[in-house]
Design an enzyme around this catalytic site. Structure first.
Site, PDB file in Angstrom:
ATOM      1  N   TYR A  42     -18.850 -34.622  22.824  1.00  0.00           N
ATOM      2  CA  TYR A  42     -18.923 -35.969  22.257  1.00  0.00           C
ATOM      3  C   TYR A  42     -18.234 -36.018  20.908  1.00  0.00           C
ATOM      4  CZ  TYR A  42     -22.675 -34.741  18.925  1.00  0.00           C
ATOM      5  OH  TYR A  42     -23.393 -34.197  17.898  1.00  0.00           O
ATOM      6  N   ARG A  61     -10.455 -32.824  17.067  1.00  0.00           N
ATOM      7  CA  ARG A  61     -11.610 -31.973  17.372  1.00  0.00           C
ATOM      8  C   ARG A  61     -12.054 -32.174  18.822  1.00  0.00           C
ATOM      9  NH1 ARG A  61     -16.752 -32.532  13.564  1.00  0.00           N
ATOM     10  NH2 ARG A  61     -16.921 -34.481  14.719  1.00  0.00           N
ATOM     11  N   ARG A 110     -25.685 -30.471  42.929  1.00  0.00           N
ATOM     12  CA  ARG A 110     -25.860 -29.748  41.663  1.00  0.00           C
ATOM     13  C   ARG A 110     -25.436 -28.299  41.848  1.00  0.00           C
ATOM     14  NH1 ARG A 110     -29.844 -26.564  39.278  1.00  0.00           N
ATOM     15  NH2 ARG A 110     -30.013 -26.775  37.020  1.00  0.00           N
ATOM     16  N   LYS A 158     -18.255 -29.256  19.953  1.00  0.00           N
ATOM     17  CA  LYS A 158     -19.141 -30.413  19.775  1.00  0.00           C
ATOM     18  C   LYS A 158     -19.728 -30.813  21.129  1.00  0.00           C
ATOM     19  CE  LYS A 158     -19.548 -34.670  17.066  1.00  0.00           C
ATOM     20  NZ  LYS A 158     -20.734 -34.351  16.295  1.00  0.00           N
ATOM     21  N   GLU A 190     -25.982 -25.271   8.698  1.00  0.00           N
ATOM     22  CA  GLU A 190     -25.592 -26.668   8.462  1.00  0.00           C
ATOM     23  C   GLU A 190     -26.797 -27.548   8.737  1.00  0.00           C
ATOM     24  OE1 GLU A 190     -22.603 -27.847  11.400  1.00  0.00           O
ATOM     25  OE2 GLU A 190     -23.471 -26.435  12.819  1.00  0.00           O
ATOM     26  N   LEU A 215     -20.350 -26.433  13.264  1.00  0.00           N
ATOM     27  CA  LEU A 215     -19.365 -27.406  13.732  1.00  0.00           C
ATOM     28  C   LEU A 215     -18.367 -27.647  12.593  1.00  0.00           C
ATOM     29  CD1 LEU A 215     -18.783 -29.458  16.103  1.00  0.00           C
ATOM     30  CD2 LEU A 215     -19.673 -31.169  14.525  1.00  0.00           C
TER      31      LEU A 215
HETATM   32  N1  PLP Z   1     -22.629 -30.417  11.869  1.00  0.00           N
HETATM   33  C1  PLP Z   1     -23.256 -30.862  12.969  1.00  0.00           C
HETATM   34  C2  PLP Z   1     -24.151 -29.932  13.730  1.00  0.00           C
HETATM   35  C3  PLP Z   1     -23.086 -32.185  13.412  1.00  0.00           C
HETATM   36  O1  PLP Z   1     -23.696 -32.612  14.516  1.00  0.00           O
HETATM   37  C4  PLP Z   1     -22.251 -33.051  12.659  1.00  0.00           C
HETATM   38  C5  PLP Z   1     -22.035 -34.424  13.069  1.00  0.00           C
HETATM   39  O2  PLP Z   1     -22.634 -34.923  13.974  1.00  0.00           O
HETATM   40  C6  PLP Z   1     -21.623 -32.542  11.513  1.00  0.00           C
HETATM   41  C7  PLP Z   1     -21.830 -31.222  11.156  1.00  0.00           C
HETATM   42  C8  PLP Z   1     -20.741 -33.407  10.682  1.00  0.00           C
HETATM   43  O3  PLP Z   1     -19.497 -33.573  11.322  1.00  0.00           O
HETATM   44  P1  PLP Z   1     -18.604 -34.852  11.037  1.00  0.00           P
HETATM   45  O4  PLP Z   1     -18.348 -34.864   9.568  1.00  0.00           O
HETATM   46  O5  PLP Z   1     -17.390 -34.613  11.826  1.00  0.00           O
HETATM   47  O6  PLP Z   1     -19.400 -36.045  11.489  1.00  0.00           O
END
Ligand code: PLP
Length: 295
Positions: A42, A61, A110, A158, A190, A215
């Site tokens: 996503y 990304r 499935r 992501k 994070e 991420l």
């Molecule tokens: N880290 C995680 C785990 C996230 O889910 C997100 C955004 O949803 C971010 C960092 C921030 O990423 P972005 O700045 O691209 O929204």
């Protein structure tokens, strides 16, 4: 036409596999692999003044994420951006978010292994209204809690497999906090849906370096570049909660909040418990960048 406008507001338009439909009619199969296996990717991009913020970064990304799981996008990224824009226009969205998801589609049964036949990936999008620039939490700052990082080893993708973040952010909500910082081997990885930063007593902006452990945040990337352009010192390395509590400032970044000060961690104040000037300044700089470059 107030009645019509209200109708639009109550039932926004979503996009599902080539069609624009009312959100309440937007459906995918129960055999969709996104639903069965979280076999999907996503992206979330902000919308300001009806335009997409830093969308090239989000689409890059997206391409990388789908590549890492050998999932072929059902549309070109250029077409995906056209659909995003059409959805924003159809919803008359001025400030908010566009969510998009692509999954490996719905096979006839499935089966864990990839579909063998010609199964078209599912592509869906919807929008949500959100006041991002004038968000009260940007003025007050937010509280975060810490939780163990129980996620898988490929957090750079992501993926829609977000159960660990669901639990982390639910724990935060129950504690009256807005975000959870996830901890691994004593270091902050994070936030549940944001990148984590501190400003040390020596005025160094610290955020963890990109790797499989986090991420690669699009907002993080832009904020680091904007800070460096202004000769602010940035160090990309892990930091601990102890270091964050001894810092001058702490903040988070994401597409949905931009830059947001963190004023307490697990109930302990960061500095004087008030948003600091560097987070405020970076937020202003990011808002200017977002407005100037939105498409
Ligand atoms: N880290 C995680 C785990 C996230 O889910 C997100 C955004 O949803 C971010 C960092 C921030 O990423 P972005 O700045 O691209 O929204």
């Amino acid at each position: 036409m107030p009645a019509r406008q209200q109708e639009i507001h109550l039932d926004p338009i979503a996009y599902v596999n080539g069609s624009f439909v009312p959100l309440s009619d937007a459906k995918v199969s129960i055999l969709d692999r996104g639903f069965l296996f979280a076999d999907g990717i996503y992206e979330v991009a902000a919308v300001l003044d009806g335009k997409l913020v830093d969308n090239a970064s989000h689409l890059a990304r997206l391409e990388r994420s789908v590549g890492e799981i050998a999932l072929k996008l059902p549309e070109t990224v250029a077409r995906i951006q056209e659909i995003q824009k059409e959805l924003v226009a159809r919803n008359k969205l001025v400030s908010g978010l566009v969510y998009l998801e692509v999954t490996r589609g719905a096979d006839k049964a499935r089966d864990f292994a990839f579909p063998k036949g010609d199964v078209r990936p599912t592509l869906i999008m919807f929008t949500s209204e959100k006041e991002i620039v004038d968000a009260p939490s940007a003025r007050t700052g937010i509280n975060v809690i810490t939780v163990p990082d129980i996620r898988w080893a490929r957090r750079d993708i992501k993926s829609v497999a977000l159960l660990a973040q669901v639990l982390a952010k639910q724990a935060a909500a129950e504690a009256g906090a807005s975000e959870a910082w996830m901890i691994e081997d004593g270091f902050v990885t994070e936030g549940g849906s944001s990148s984590a930063f501190i400003l040390t007593q020596d005025d160094v902006i610290v955020t963890r370096q990109n790797s499989n452990a986090i991420l690669p945040g699009c907002t993080r990337k832009a904020v680091v570049a904007l800070a460096e352009e202004r000769q602010l010192r940035v160090e990309e390395r892990p930091f601990t909660v102890t270091e964050a509590l001894a810092a001058k400032e702490a903040f988070i970044t994401s597409a949905s909040v931009f830059v947001q000060p963190v004023v307490a961690i697990d109930g302990n104040k960061v500095a004087n418990g008030k948003p600091g000037p560097v987070a405020r300044r970076l937020r202003e700089i990011y808002v200017d960048f977002a407005k100037a470059t939105a498409v």
